[in-house]
Design a protein around this motif. Structure first.
Motif, PDB file in Angstrom:
ATOM      1  N   ASN A   1      -6.777   8.151   3.834  1.00  0.00           N
ATOM      2  CA  ASN A   1      -7.536   7.347   2.870  1.00  0.00           C
ATOM      3  C   ASN A   1      -6.824   6.047   2.546  1.00  0.00           C
ATOM      4  OD1 ASN A   1      -5.557   8.813   1.196  1.00  0.00           O
ATOM      5  ND2 ASN A   1      -6.678   7.937  -0.534  1.00  0.00           N
ATOM      6  N   VAL A   2      -5.488   6.061   2.585  1.00  0.00           N
ATOM      7  CA  VAL A   2      -4.707   4.858   2.315  1.00  0.00           C
ATOM      8  C   VAL A   2      -4.640   3.977   3.558  1.00  0.00           C
ATOM      9  CG1 VAL A   2      -2.465   3.936   1.587  1.00  0.00           C
ATOM     10  CG2 VAL A   2      -3.355   6.045   0.546  1.00  0.00           C
ATOM     11  N   GLU A   3      -4.283   4.574   4.694  1.00  0.00           N
ATOM     12  CA  GLU A   3      -4.048   3.773   5.897  1.00  0.00           C
ATOM     13  C   GLU A   3      -5.347   3.299   6.544  1.00  0.00           C
ATOM     14  OE1 GLU A   3      -1.275   3.764   9.930  1.00  0.00           O
ATOM     15  OE2 GLU A   3      -1.135   5.429   8.499  1.00  0.00           O
ATOM     16  N   ALA A   4      -6.371   4.123   6.575  1.00  0.00           N
ATOM     17  CA  ALA A   4      -7.649   3.701   7.162  1.00  0.00           C
ATOM     18  C   ALA A   4      -8.483   2.882   6.184  1.00  0.00           C
ATOM     19  CB  ALA A   4      -8.434   4.917   7.644  1.00  0.00           C
ATOM     20  N   GLY A   5      -8.209   3.032   4.889  1.00  0.00           N
ATOM     21  CA  GLY A   5      -8.818   2.177   3.879  1.00  0.00           C
ATOM     22  C   GLY A   5     -10.324   2.164   3.892  1.00  0.00           C
ATOM     23  N   GLU A   6     -10.908   0.991   4.126  1.00  0.00           N
ATOM     24  CA  GLU A   6     -12.359   0.826   4.041  1.00  0.00           C
ATOM     25  C   GLU A   6     -13.092   1.674   5.075  1.00  0.00           C
ATOM     26  OE1 GLU A   6     -13.501  -3.242   4.186  1.00  0.00           O
ATOM     27  OE2 GLU A   6     -12.319  -3.810   2.423  1.00  0.00           O
TER      28      GLU A   6
ATOM     29  N   LYS B   1       0.817  -1.211   0.000  1.00  0.00           N
ATOM     30  CA  LYS B   1       0.000   0.000   0.000  1.00  0.00           C
ATOM     31  C   LYS B   1       0.856   1.268   0.000  1.00  0.00           C
ATOM     32  CE  LYS B   1      -4.070  -2.085   0.566  1.00  0.00           C
ATOM     33  NZ  LYS B   1      -5.155  -2.024  -0.439  1.00  0.00           N
ATOM     34  N   VAL B   2       1.985   1.203   0.692  1.00  0.00           N
ATOM     35  CA  VAL B   2       2.826   2.381   0.891  1.00  0.00           C
ATOM     36  C   VAL B   2       3.658   2.717  -0.343  1.00  0.00           C
ATOM     37  CG1 VAL B   2       4.784   3.276   2.225  1.00  0.00           C
ATOM     38  CG2 VAL B   2       2.892   2.121   3.394  1.00  0.00           C
ATOM     39  N   GLU B   3       4.305   1.715  -0.908  1.00  0.00           N
ATOM     40  CA  GLU B   3       5.270   1.972  -1.984  1.00  0.00           C
ATOM     41  C   GLU B   3       4.663   2.652  -3.211  1.00  0.00           C
ATOM     42  OE1 GLU B   3       8.521   1.866  -1.888  1.00  0.00           O
ATOM     43  OE2 GLU B   3       8.413   1.247   0.205  1.00  0.00           O
ATOM     44  N   PRO B   4       3.473   2.230  -3.676  1.00  0.00           N
ATOM     45  CA  PRO B   4       2.929   2.915  -4.850  1.00  0.00           C
ATOM     46  C   PRO B   4       2.658   4.397  -4.613  1.00  0.00           C
ATOM     47  CG  PRO B   4       1.828   0.812  -4.505  1.00  0.00           C
ATOM     48  CD  PRO B   4       2.650   1.064  -3.288  1.00  0.00           C
ATOM     49  N   VAL B   5       2.283   4.753  -3.383  1.00  0.00           N
ATOM     50  CA  VAL B   5       1.944   6.147  -3.101  1.00  0.00           C
ATOM     51  C   VAL B   5       3.208   6.994  -2.955  1.00  0.00           C
ATOM     52  CG1 VAL B   5       0.703   7.701  -1.569  1.00  0.00           C
ATOM     53  CG2 VAL B   5      -0.195   5.420  -2.002  1.00  0.00           C
ATOM     54  N   VAL B   6       4.182   6.519  -2.179  1.00  0.00           N
ATOM     55  CA  VAL B   6       5.404   7.316  -2.031  1.00  0.00           C
ATOM     56  C   VAL B   6       6.201   7.336  -3.333  1.00  0.00           C
ATOM     57  CG1 VAL B   6       5.559   7.027   0.463  1.00  0.00           C
ATOM     58  CG2 VAL B   6       6.684   5.364  -1.035  1.00  0.00           C
ATOM     59  N   GLY B   7       5.990   6.325  -4.171  1.00  0.00           N
ATOM     60  CA  GLY B   7       6.623   6.350  -5.492  1.00  0.00           C
ATOM     61  C   GLY B   7       6.152   7.514  -6.337  1.00  0.00           C
ATOM     62  N   MET B   8       4.911   7.968  -6.114  1.00  0.00           N
ATOM     63  CA  MET B   8       4.404   9.137  -6.841  1.00  0.00           C
ATOM     64  C   MET B   8       5.232  10.373  -6.516  1.00  0.00           C
ATOM     65  SD  MET B   8       0.305   8.663  -6.240  1.00  0.00           S
ATOM     66  CE  MET B   8      -0.458   7.029  -6.331  1.00  0.00           C
ATOM     67  N   LEU B   9       5.637  10.500  -5.251  1.00  0.00           N
ATOM     68  CA  LEU B   9       6.429  11.659  -4.838  1.00  0.00           C
ATOM     69  C   LEU B   9       7.763  11.707  -5.567  1.00  0.00           C
ATOM     70  CD1 LEU B   9       6.841  14.097  -2.944  1.00  0.00           C
ATOM     71  CD2 LEU B   9       7.731  12.499  -1.248  1.00  0.00           C
ATOM     72  N   ALA B  10       8.426  10.558  -5.666  1.00  0.00           N
ATOM     73  CA  ALA B  10       9.732  10.513  -6.331  1.00  0.00           C
ATOM     74  C   ALA B  10       9.635  10.915  -7.796  1.00  0.00           C
ATOM     75  CB  ALA B  10      10.328   9.111  -6.196  1.00  0.00           C
ATOM     76  N   LEU B  11       8.467  10.711  -8.393  1.00  0.00           N
ATOM     77  CA  LEU B  11       8.283  11.029  -9.811  1.00  0.00           C
ATOM     78  C   LEU B  11       7.719  12.424 -10.053  1.00  0.00           C
ATOM     79  CD1 LEU B  11       6.787   7.617 -11.025  1.00  0.00           C
ATOM     80  CD2 LEU B  11       9.135   8.450 -11.331  1.00  0.00           C
ATOM     81  N   THR B  12       7.379  13.135  -8.988  1.00  0.00           N
ATOM     82  CA  THR B  12       6.801  14.473  -9.133  1.00  0.00           C
ATOM     83  C   THR B  12       7.855  15.464  -9.615  1.00  0.00           C
ATOM     84  OG1 THR B  12       5.193  14.031  -7.383  1.00  0.00           O
ATOM     85  CG2 THR B  12       5.609  16.344  -7.902  1.00  0.00           C
ATOM     86  N   SER B  13       7.461  16.350 -10.510  1.00  0.00           N
ATOM     87  CA  SER B  13       8.362  17.403 -11.000  1.00  0.00           C
ATOM     88  C   SER B  13       8.872  18.257  -9.846  1.00  0.00           C
ATOM     89  CB  SER B  13       7.603  18.285 -11.990  1.00  0.00           C
ATOM     90  OG  SER B  13       8.206  19.557 -12.105  1.00  0.00           O
TER      91      SER B  13
END
Length: 262
Positions: free
Chosen positions: A245-250, A168-180
């Protein structure tokens, strides 16, 4: 993905859910993009026409010259909905997206059905914090964004969740690394300069405030301040950090849907 052409570039967006359903706009946090809402979309789209977009400077949207302002980002939302012939909508934003939601509630409340402000504050952090981050990112470029990614995990998620759910964590923090870096810095300036502490009383639409009890960035105290200032605002807390929204999920999804469907 489709785009809407603004005066200075294209805004990337995605729509899910049935044609003719009431519209729900989702707005991402600083350093992420529209995919941060992936877990919520299936449930939300069962009841709403879900419109999510990459905030200017993020994802596949335009990276125009900064600094930006929250007013500029809010007007982007209005331009996007105007272009799609959407007159009224509910809005859910997290962190920076929550600042955009506050601006809309104050300045374009006639367009809103309901407002959800997640893990945000009327004023987020100090100018010194944001100026230091802007300087670091502009000097360090892509490497600075990758370095920031690692430091950000501890702000966005509790240590237990980060250890147990790397999927759950890696896809979201991966967005940060790719941000301009330029887009990120320009949005940092928008967050730095936003201060709605004296204006929240102008929000007249039904509002839900979502907090994380372990959020050190936008604390429950920040949430309770907004609740006191916004007439009739409701508040819910989850035992999570910044990206609720990611950590609390449902549980997050259910609480937001319950509010939106009242």
């Amino acid at each position: 993905m489709p785009t809407v052409q603004l005066a200075d570039g294209a805004l990337n967006y995605q729509i899910d859910g049935p044609v003719g359903a009431p519209v729900l706009v989702l707005s991402n946090s600083l350093g992420t993009e529209l995919r941060m809402w992936d877990a919520q979309v299936p449930a939300f789209a069962g009841h709403f026409r879900v419109l999510r977009y990459d905030t200017r400077g993020h994802g596949e949207s335009l990276v125009s010259q900064g600094p930006y302002s929250v007013e500029q980002l809010g007007r982007d939302v209005l331009a996007l909905t105007d272009a799609l012939d959407i007159q009224g909508f509910s809005f859910c934003g997290l962190s920076m997206g929550g600042l955009i939601g506050q601006w809309l509630g104050i300045n374009a409340g006639e367009r809103l059905h309901k407002l959800v402000l997640c893990n945000t504050a009327a004023k987020i952090a100090s100018d010194e914090v944001w100026n230091g981050r802007i300087d670091t990112v502009l000097k360090g470029g892509r490497q600075a964004m990758r370095d920031l990614r690692d430091a950000t995990i501890a702000r966005w998620f509790t240590a237990e969740f980060a250890a147990a759910r790397p999927d759950k964590v890696e896809p979201v923090v991966g967005m940060l690394a790719l941000t301009s870096p330029e887009g990120y810095a320009a949005n940092c300036a928008a967050v730095r300069d936003a201060d709605f502490r004296e204006r929240l009383g102008a929000v007249a639409v039904p509002t839900l405030i979502v907090c994380g009890t372990r959020d050190a960035v936008t604390t429950p105290e920040h949430g309770r301040f907004m609740q006191e200032k916004i007439p009739g605002a409701e508040l819910v807390e989850f035992p999570v950090a910044h990206l609720s929204n990611v950590e609390a999920g449902e549980a997050f999804t259910e609480a937001v849907l319950d509010f939106l469907r009242k």
